[in-house]
Design an enzyme around this catalytic site. Sequence first.
Site, PDB file in Angstrom:
ATOM      1  N   ASN A  11       1.043  -1.111   0.008  1.00 15.24           N
ATOM      2  CA  ASN A  11      -0.196  -0.091   0.052  1.00 15.24           C
ATOM      3  C   ASN A  11       0.909   1.205   0.054  1.00 15.24           C
ATOM      4  OD1 ASN A  11      -1.862   2.173   0.403  1.00 15.24           O
ATOM      5  ND2 ASN A  11      -2.348   1.524   2.629  1.00 15.24           N
ATOM      6  N   TRP A  12       1.172   1.560  -1.276  1.00 15.71           N
ATOM      7  CA  TRP A  12       2.002   2.814  -1.342  1.00 15.71           C
ATOM      8  C   TRP A  12       1.702   4.076  -0.690  1.00 15.71           C
ATOM      9  CZ3 TRP A  12       4.648   2.984  -6.660  1.00 15.71           C
ATOM     10  CH2 TRP A  12       5.770   2.164  -6.738  1.00 15.71           C
ATOM     11  N   LYS A  13       0.247   4.279  -0.185  1.00 11.73           N
ATOM     12  CA  LYS A  13      -0.118   5.419   0.376  1.00 11.73           C
ATOM     13  C   LYS A  13       0.060   6.607  -0.813  1.00 11.73           C
ATOM     14  CE  LYS A  13       0.084   3.301   4.668  1.00 11.73           C
ATOM     15  NZ  LYS A  13      -0.194   3.607   6.198  1.00 11.73           N
ATOM     16  N   HIS A 101      -9.921   1.767   4.498  1.00 15.96           N
ATOM     17  CA  HIS A 101      -8.728   2.033   5.535  1.00 15.96           C
ATOM     18  C   HIS A 101      -8.928   2.979   6.311  1.00 15.96           C
ATOM     19  CE1 HIS A 101      -4.340   3.095   6.120  1.00 15.96           C
ATOM     20  NE2 HIS A 101      -4.077   1.836   5.611  1.00 15.96           N
ATOM     21  N   GLU A 103      -6.939   5.288   7.265  1.00 17.52           N
ATOM     22  CA  GLU A 103      -6.573   6.634   7.263  1.00 17.52           C
ATOM     23  C   GLU A 103      -7.743   7.372   6.549  1.00 17.52           C
ATOM     24  OE1 GLU A 103      -2.954   5.723   5.409  1.00 17.52           O
ATOM     25  OE2 GLU A 103      -1.810   5.474   7.292  1.00 17.52           O
ATOM     26  N   GLU A 170      -6.118  -4.581  10.178  1.00 18.92           N
ATOM     27  CA  GLU A 170      -5.113  -3.709  10.542  1.00 18.92           C
ATOM     28  C   GLU A 170      -5.516  -2.762  11.894  1.00 18.92           C
ATOM     29  OE1 GLU A 170      -2.757  -2.351   6.779  1.00 18.92           O
ATOM     30  OE2 GLU A 170      -4.541  -0.802   6.804  1.00 18.92           O
ATOM     31  N   GLY A 176       1.878   2.207  10.850  1.00 18.09           N
ATOM     32  CA  GLY A 176       3.051   3.153  10.860  1.00 18.09           C
ATOM     33  C   GLY A 176       3.797   3.440  12.323  1.00 18.09           C
ATOM     34  N   SER A 214       2.566  -2.037  10.441  1.00 22.73           N
ATOM     35  CA  SER A 214       4.200  -2.137  10.800  1.00 22.73           C
ATOM     36  C   SER A 214       4.734  -3.382  10.468  1.00 22.73           C
ATOM     37  CB  SER A 214       4.312  -1.862  12.442  1.00 22.73           C
ATOM     38  OG  SER A 214       4.063  -0.398  12.493  1.00 22.73           O
ATOM     39  N   GLY A 235       2.592  -1.068   4.360  1.00 23.13           N
ATOM     40  CA  GLY A 235       2.492   0.078   3.975  1.00 23.13           C
ATOM     41  C   GLY A 235       4.121   0.585   3.745  1.00 23.13           C
ATOM     42  N   GLY A 236       4.512   1.347   4.763  1.00 20.10           N
ATOM     43  CA  GLY A 236       5.698   2.005   4.570  1.00 20.10           C
ATOM     44  C   GLY A 236       7.040   1.043   3.913  1.00 20.10           C
TER      45      GLY A 236
HETATM   46  P1  PGA Z   1       2.396   0.372   7.663  1.00 19.01           P
HETATM   47  O1  PGA Z   1       1.055   0.680   7.027  1.00 19.01           O
HETATM   48  O2  PGA Z   1       2.934  -0.789   7.222  1.00 19.01           O
HETATM   49  O3  PGA Z   1       3.289   1.695   7.134  1.00 19.01           O
HETATM   50  O4  PGA Z   1       2.280   0.259   8.996  1.00 19.01           O
HETATM   51  C1  PGA Z   1      -0.182  -0.526   6.590  1.00 19.01           C
HETATM   52  C2  PGA Z   1      -1.146   0.163   6.089  1.00 19.01           C
HETATM   53  O5  PGA Z   1      -1.407   1.266   6.291  1.00 19.01           O
HETATM   54  O6  PGA Z   1      -1.823  -0.566   5.114  1.00 19.01           O
END
Ligand code: PGA
Length: 253
Positions: A11-13, A101, A103, A170, A176, A214, A235-236
């Site tokens: 997930n590149w965000k 998600h 966010e 999640e 994050g 994470s 994500g990251g």
């Molecule tokens: P993260 O994000 O791996 O950076 O914690 C996961 C996500 O938001 O899908």
Amino acid sequence: MTNKLKYFIGNWKMFGDFTSIKIINKVNIFAKRLKKVNKKNKIIFCIPYTLLHIFSSKLNNNLIILGAQNCHEQSGHGAFTGSVSSSMLRKSGAKYVILGHSENRKSGETNSQIKKKIESALEEKLNVIFCIGESLQDKKKGKTFFVLRKQIRDSISKKFKLNKIIIAYEPIWSIGTGKIPKSKDLRKTFNFIKTNFKSNFKTKKFPIVLYGGSVNDKNIKMFSFISEIDGFLIGGASQSSKKFIDIIKNYYK
Ligand code: PGA
């Protein structure tokens, strides 16, 4: 209860430009090697809208599948400034879309809105990666299962094509932050999500359930011992080919 095929979804965000295709190309070379040793997996990158069309036109004969990170609840087109519909995603080369998600929930997305988004994505024959998860406050109050059950029931209908929906668990407090759940809690939660989904929607099979929050090349080994986990939403660490490849390598080590 375990589905053998493993998913590694990036997930590149809000990340990536035209040159970031090199990350996917490197992962693709690795994916080809992995295929030769018979590891059954799906590698998907959920990238920004701006890159979908150009990347999908460059990724012919590729083992990597592309997805998006959200869509508007209305199908087709309409007066929704700045929004993108599921049909636009499909036409741009997306096969998957992340919905719900945390966010996006944080900026006001509701369960009923997410339900409409899921419906429109399924109508466009997209696969849905449906995110659920509790906040730290919910967890402390012992309300995790209550929250997860509500998120699932309020956003999914029995009438949906349920085998096109993948759930991504999640925990919000884990995204994050470098914090991850204890493995005994993960087992309980994955069992809960799978049995609850199956009995609620009367499906023959358990759903595919991923973990996200994470995930990195160090902690992936711990997750690999939990057979109920069908894969990961990363994500990251998906913004670097090395980190992403190391996660997969260490998972199978
Ligand atoms: P993260 O994000 O791996 O950076 O914690 C996961 C996500 O938001 O899908």
